[in-house]
Motif scaffolding. Sequence first.
Motif, PDB file in Angstrom:
ATOM      1  N   ASP A 252       0.813  -1.214   0.000  1.00  0.00           N
ATOM      2  CA  ASP A 252       0.000   0.000   0.000  1.00  0.00           C
ATOM      3  C   ASP A 252       0.848   1.267   0.000  1.00  0.00           C
ATOM      4  N   LEU A 253       1.939   1.244   0.737  1.00  0.00           N
ATOM      5  CA  LEU A 253       2.771   2.438   0.772  1.00  0.00           C
ATOM      6  C   LEU A 253       3.451   2.695  -0.563  1.00  0.00           C
ATOM      7  N   LEU A 256       1.043   4.359  -2.612  1.00  0.00           N
ATOM      8  CA  LEU A 256       0.931   5.780  -2.284  1.00  0.00           C
ATOM      9  C   LEU A 256       2.004   6.586  -3.004  1.00  0.00           C
ATOM     10  N   LEU A 259       1.222   6.793  -6.691  1.00  0.00           N
ATOM     11  CA  LEU A 259       0.167   7.768  -6.977  1.00  0.00           C
ATOM     12  C   LEU A 259       0.759   9.173  -7.034  1.00  0.00           C
ATOM     13  N   LYS A 260       1.593   9.480  -6.070  1.00  0.00           N
ATOM     14  CA  LYS A 260       2.205  10.798  -6.039  1.00  0.00           C
ATOM     15  C   LYS A 260       2.947  11.072  -7.335  1.00  0.00           C
ATOM     16  N   PHE A 281      -7.015  -0.742   1.120  1.00  0.00           N
ATOM     17  CA  PHE A 281      -7.111   0.161   2.275  1.00  0.00           C
ATOM     18  C   PHE A 281      -8.450   0.870   2.180  1.00  0.00           C
ATOM     19  N   PHE A 283      -9.675   3.748   1.921  1.00  0.00           N
ATOM     20  CA  PHE A 283     -10.050   4.798   0.982  1.00  0.00           C
ATOM     21  C   PHE A 283      -9.843   4.404  -0.480  1.00  0.00           C
ATOM     22  N   PHE A 286     -12.396   5.167  -3.088  1.00  0.00           N
ATOM     23  CA  PHE A 286     -12.779   6.555  -3.291  1.00  0.00           C
ATOM     24  C   PHE A 286     -11.681   7.392  -3.915  1.00  0.00           C
ATOM     25  N   LEU A 287     -10.667   6.720  -4.379  1.00  0.00           N
ATOM     26  CA  LEU A 287      -9.593   7.441  -5.029  1.00  0.00           C
ATOM     27  C   LEU A 287     -10.080   8.011  -6.352  1.00  0.00           C
ATOM     28  N   LYS A 288      -9.328   8.962  -6.852  1.00  0.00           N
ATOM     29  CA  LYS A 288      -9.634   9.564  -8.149  1.00  0.00           C
ATOM     30  C   LYS A 288      -9.954   8.445  -9.127  1.00  0.00           C
ATOM     31  N   PRO A 290     -10.655   4.577  -8.516  1.00  0.00           N
ATOM     32  CA  PRO A 290     -10.779   3.483  -7.550  1.00  0.00           C
ATOM     33  C   PRO A 290      -9.845   2.338  -7.908  1.00  0.00           C
TER      34      PRO A 290
END
Lengths: 347, 347
Positions: A252-253, A256, A259-260, A281, A283, A286-288, A290
């Motif tokens: 997951d990290l 992240l 995504l950045k 996770f 959220f 609900f990401l830009k 999913p």
Amino acid sequence: MVIAATLNDIATKAGVSVSTASRVLNNKASEYRISEDTETLVRKVAQDLGYRPNHVARGLRLQTTNTVGLVAPDISNPFFASIVKRVQTVAHDLGYSLVVCNTNEDSELEEEHLNLLDRKRVDGLIAMPVGQDSSEYHAWIETGVPLVLVDRCFDDLDVPSVVVDNYAGAYQATSFLADSGHRRIAFIQGLPGTYTNSERLRGYRDALHDHELYQDDRLVVGGDFREENGYIETKLLLGLDDRPTVIFASSDLITLGALKAIYEDGLEIPRDLSLLSFDDFDFAPFLKCPLTVVRQPRELMGEVAMKLLAQQLENASAEKKRVVLRPEFILRDSVAPVNVEPASETT
Amino acid sequence: MVIAATLNDIATKAGVSVSTASRVLNNKASEYRISEDTETLVRKVAQDLGYRPNHVARGLRLQTTNTVGLVAPDISNPFFASIVKRVQTVAHDLGYSLVVCNTNEDSELEEEHLNLLDRKRVDGLIAMPVGQDSSEYHAWIETGVPLVLVDRCFDDLDVPSVVVDNYAGAYQATSFLADSGHRRIAFIQGLPGTYTNSERLRGYRDALHDHELYQDDRLVVGGDFREENGYIETKLLLGLDDRPTVIFASSDLITLGALKAIYEDGLEIPRDLSLLSFDDFDFAPFLKCPLTVVRQPRELMGEVAMKLLAQQLENASAEKKRVVLRPEFILRDSVAPVNVEPASETT
DNA sequence: ACTGCGAGCACAATCGATTGCGCACACTTG
DNA sequence: CAAGTGTGCGCAATCGATTGTGCTCGCAGT
């Protein structure tokens, strides 16, 4: 500082012996034929004195602490946090406290923690090891204190453990990508040498192979489970001439960080690039965009781990099972199909 | 089970007394004028026997455990998880272990945990209390064991604590909403009666008042910090005839629930409804609509908390400060300006 | 030979609770 | 009255480490 009343104080004040006081307060009055009068008296005195049993003394005498240690790489990571929470809950239900240690993926720190937990004489240990090297855990096993491994395990250690079928998860996910027409599938791995990573990588590789896709070594990148790793490697991948069409982030990290990097470069998921993540996770839906993910049953892992440990605790010769849990493939929108064309897709 | 070697074993085997063995292994050889020969001998024997100091015995004798307790409502919530992680790290650096307890926002469970930690004779306690009622903590203070409160505190308790300026955070956020033209601002609150919630609510109310907005009681809803609360209350708010134009969710989990409800109803943020959240989280910038939030300095809170506790630990009469940290307003895209029209906005 | 002194270490109490063993007294029975 | 049977509880060791106090040497000095 308030001086705590001891059994001795109670005994003196009640005019009985320490043994009697102890037995009453441990509800062994009837077992030891203590009269009701004495019992009520002792209880009353204990109450009056505000008696607070001393578990340190008790622990010394009984050679048990009702405490278990938990060692995890990063307890703020949602994945581990969920595990820890569940372990804590189950432990408490079973009468144990939990000493939590964070290794920050650092083997030295991990060893320090193991040492400390040993000195503290925890009754058992649940660990999500950092490394490739199992020697510290060999040492632990020598002490005879029960150990359960979670998420990551060692093949050379006969220890109860609970893991996810990382191979199957990665295989299924990669297959899905291949079936969607992707042929340049990048894999951002975590810490090489860890069980988790090796299995995921193997699943990825086997899936590529079974789908007759070329394995481009430049597409297997990364070196640990942190966000920075995801960010940097994604940046690099995006800079490639023949950029991958999808990135499979192995935690997951890492996702992240990816995504950045992706949004920083002004790309859209899945239009410009698909993304798939190991670890779900809250959220993620609900990401830009999913996220399509491989979800691990984290809470279940924690529960099973603590229960396995409890088995060892009450029966040292209990079977040392390895529990393998199935991850779940969750389809959302972050993977776009690719038109399967014979040649390149240059406009 | 391996029988651990004790100081006694070492003493016997080395032909010295227990005291000598103890002193050598505590690096007090020179202080007590132990000869170098004896010292090396003792060390060697300790090594050979695989001596593992027993902290339980040590704790009994020294009346100290080098352990601190931590009580939190939900350690898997990213907000608390970050705090816990930092507390753990700092604690370890200062030589303490951490016993972590999860109260699940349940006062009874909380009391159980406090009791257990007390019996275990932790040297100190860091707590994020559940409730409105401080009586359990009054009892704790009676014992004389240092206590630090985090995130939530009690005004009737003279105890070091670290909190965020919830009032300022909520006031600023609400003002921003008002300035953006919103006039029907819903507030989904957390557990009423908690310090956190009261302050946020007060900030919200004062901001409305200062901006001369009507306070519609039907727009202050909810009753705890869980996701379900966010979901249900959002559903209800969306069902209102004169639906709010923005929802101010007072925690990350409430936000999560709100998101579920909003997207389930097919609405778009911020087109159909604006959303603002107390608590930032890693993925907030990457949501379908990047979230405008009030960010709390969670890691800092953990660090300060543990350091405050350390002060109390080394000096029982140290000043009992209350540290107030500033939250940060982070503007992203989830709040749309509203055309300020004289009348209603019906079409 | 006797005293003085410092180096080097041992004794034993202590922390608070647990528990196997056994003692003292009351009451019954033959 | 002696022996037998319970009832109700106390004694003291034990867990492993810490530490204040003081003992016992060897050696120098006179």
